[in-house]
Scaffold this motif. Structure first.
Motif, mmCIF file in Angstrom:
data_model
loop_
_atom_site.group_PDB
_atom_site.id
_atom_site.type_symbol
_atom_site.label_atom_id
_atom_site.label_comp_id
_atom_site.label_asym_id
_atom_site.label_seq_id
_atom_site.Cartn_x
_atom_site.Cartn_y
_atom_site.Cartn_z
ATOM 1 N N PHE A 1 0.854 -1.175 0.000
ATOM 2 C CA PHE A 1 0.000 0.000 0.000
ATOM 3 C C PHE A 1 0.890 1.225 0.000
ATOM 4 N N GLN A 2 0.549 2.188 -0.849
ATOM 5 C CA GLN A 2 1.345 3.407 -0.941
ATOM 6 C C GLN A 2 0.427 4.576 -1.253
ATOM 7 N N ILE A 3 0.686 5.702 -0.637
ATOM 8 C CA ILE A 3 -0.065 6.929 -0.904
ATOM 9 C C ILE A 3 0.886 7.948 -1.507
ATOM 10 N N GLU A 4 0.428 8.559 -2.587
ATOM 11 C CA GLU A 4 1.216 9.602 -3.228
ATOM 12 C C GLU A 4 0.313 10.792 -3.535
ATOM 13 N N ILE A 5 0.912 11.937 -3.740
ATOM 14 C CA ILE A 5 0.158 13.146 -4.073
ATOM 15 C C ILE A 5 -0.311 13.051 -5.518
ATOM 16 N N TYR A 6 -1.608 13.260 -5.725
ATOM 17 C CA TYR A 6 -2.190 13.224 -7.065
ATOM 18 C C TYR A 6 -2.145 14.600 -7.724
ATOM 19 N N ALA A 7 -2.400 15.649 -6.936
ATOM 20 C CA ALA A 7 -2.414 17.014 -7.477
ATOM 21 C C ALA A 7 -1.961 18.001 -6.405
ATOM 22 N N ASP B 1 -16.754 10.525 -16.306
ATOM 23 C CA ASP B 1 -16.641 9.423 -17.265
ATOM 24 C C ASP B 1 -15.333 9.453 -18.047
ATOM 25 N N GLY B 2 -14.845 10.635 -18.377
ATOM 26 C CA GLY B 2 -13.616 10.787 -19.146
ATOM 27 C C GLY B 2 -12.350 10.796 -18.311
ATOM 28 N N GLY B 3 -12.475 10.608 -17.000
ATOM 29 C CA GLY B 3 -11.312 10.534 -16.120
ATOM 30 C C GLY B 3 -10.996 11.792 -15.342
ATOM 31 N N THR B 4 -11.639 12.890 -15.632
ATOM 32 C CA THR B 4 -11.407 14.117 -14.871
ATOM 33 C C THR B 4 -11.872 13.905 -13.431
ATOM 34 N N GLY C 1 -14.305 27.898 -1.028
ATOM 35 C CA GLY C 1 -15.389 28.320 -1.912
ATOM 36 C C GLY C 1 -15.135 28.039 -3.380
ATOM 37 N N LYS C 2 -14.284 27.045 -3.660
ATOM 38 C CA LYS C 2 -13.868 26.766 -5.038
ATOM 39 C C LYS C 2 -14.183 25.330 -5.449
ATOM 40 N N VAL C 3 -14.300 25.142 -6.762
ATOM 41 C CA VAL C 3 -14.457 23.816 -7.353
ATOM 42 C C VAL C 3 -13.348 23.652 -8.383
ATOM 43 N N TRP C 4 -12.666 22.512 -8.326
ATOM 44 C CA TRP C 4 -11.498 22.253 -9.161
ATOM 45 C C TRP C 4 -11.740 21.069 -10.102
ATOM 46 N N ALA C 5 -11.048 21.081 -11.247
ATOM 47 C CA ALA C 5 -10.998 19.946 -12.171
ATOM 48 C C ALA C 5 -9.540 19.533 -12.309
ATOM 49 N N LEU C 6 -9.264 18.259 -12.099
ATOM 50 C CA LEU C 6 -7.899 17.734 -12.136
ATOM 51 C C LEU C 6 -7.806 16.720 -13.264
ATOM 52 N N THR C 7 -6.843 16.906 -14.151
ATOM 53 C CA THR C 7 -6.716 15.978 -15.275
ATOM 54 C C THR C 7 -5.321 15.373 -15.334
ATOM 55 N N ASP C 8 -5.305 14.090 -15.637
ATOM 56 C CA ASP C 8 -4.083 13.298 -15.787
ATOM 57 C C ASP C 8 -4.010 12.845 -17.238
ATOM 58 N N ARG D 1 -0.961 11.058 -11.821
ATOM 59 C CA ARG D 1 -0.722 12.385 -11.248
ATOM 60 C C ARG D 1 -1.378 13.406 -12.173
ATOM 61 N N ALA D 2 -2.126 14.310 -11.577
ATOM 62 C CA ALA D 2 -2.804 15.340 -12.376
ATOM 63 C C ALA D 2 -1.799 16.406 -12.792
#
Length: 178
Positions: free
Chosen positions: A1-7, A20-23, A32-39, A45-46
């Motif tokens: 098991f390993q944890i890494e930073i995604y974004a 559905d597309g992976g975002t 107060g913000k909404v984020w979209a992270l893409t890899d 990693r995003a």
């Protein structure tokens, strides 16, 4: 098991949902913000972090369904249609409902679509120990905002909802008094 930073630089991320597309979409509570992270390269990693919206009232609740992003702010639920195709120029949100209580104490939302196609939303109590009408509930409504009803009551503050994969039974947390 390993944890890494995604974004990086996704301040105060709370609930996340994968489109559905992976975002990966993340809502924040205090920012107060909404984020979209893409890899884009698939390395888990995003590479790109986009701001979808800001200035919202604790938009911690995030859910994705049918090409639309649903965001639960304290007093309303917003929907961003066709969002994955519009990440660089997010559309103005559609207000699904604006009739939720506006009290912020335990007012942040956690969203989950049920097997019945309805959106489930907890409405936490506005104090540590109280019994106030219209609070301490889990509500559900149709994706277009119609048909809101109380599904469960006596739920002080739920910050997690899940549905059993075989029988569709709702499971939730109930954070008791402080």
């Amino acid at each position: 098991f390993q944890i890494e930073i995604y974004a990086q630089d996704v301040d105060n991320a709370r609930q996340m949902a994968r489109a559905d597309g992976g975002t990966v979409f993340a809502g924040s509570r205090s920012e107060g913000k909404v984020w979209a992270l893409t890899d884009a390269d698939g390395d888990q990693r995003a590479e790109t972090v986009r701001l979808i919206d800001k200035g919202l009232n604790m938009p911690s609740g995030i859910e994705f369904r049918g090409g639309s992003l649903y965001v639960g702010a304290v007093e309303r639920i917003l929907r961003y249609d066709h969002i994955e195709a519009l990440l660089d120029h997010p559309p103005a949100p559609v207000v699904v409902t604006g009739v939720l209580p506006d009290k912020t104490h335990h007012g942040w939302k956690y969203l989950r679509f049920g097997p019945d196609g309805k959106l489930y939303i907890p409405v936490g109590v506005p104090c540590n120990i109280c019994d106030e009408a219209g609070f301490g509930e889990i509500r559900r409504l149709n994706p277009d905002g119609n048909g809101m009803e109380v599904y469960a009551s006596g739920v002080r503050n739920s910050v997690g909802l899940a549905f059993h994969p075989q029988n569709g039974q709702l499971w939730f947390t109930d954070n008791g008094r402080d």
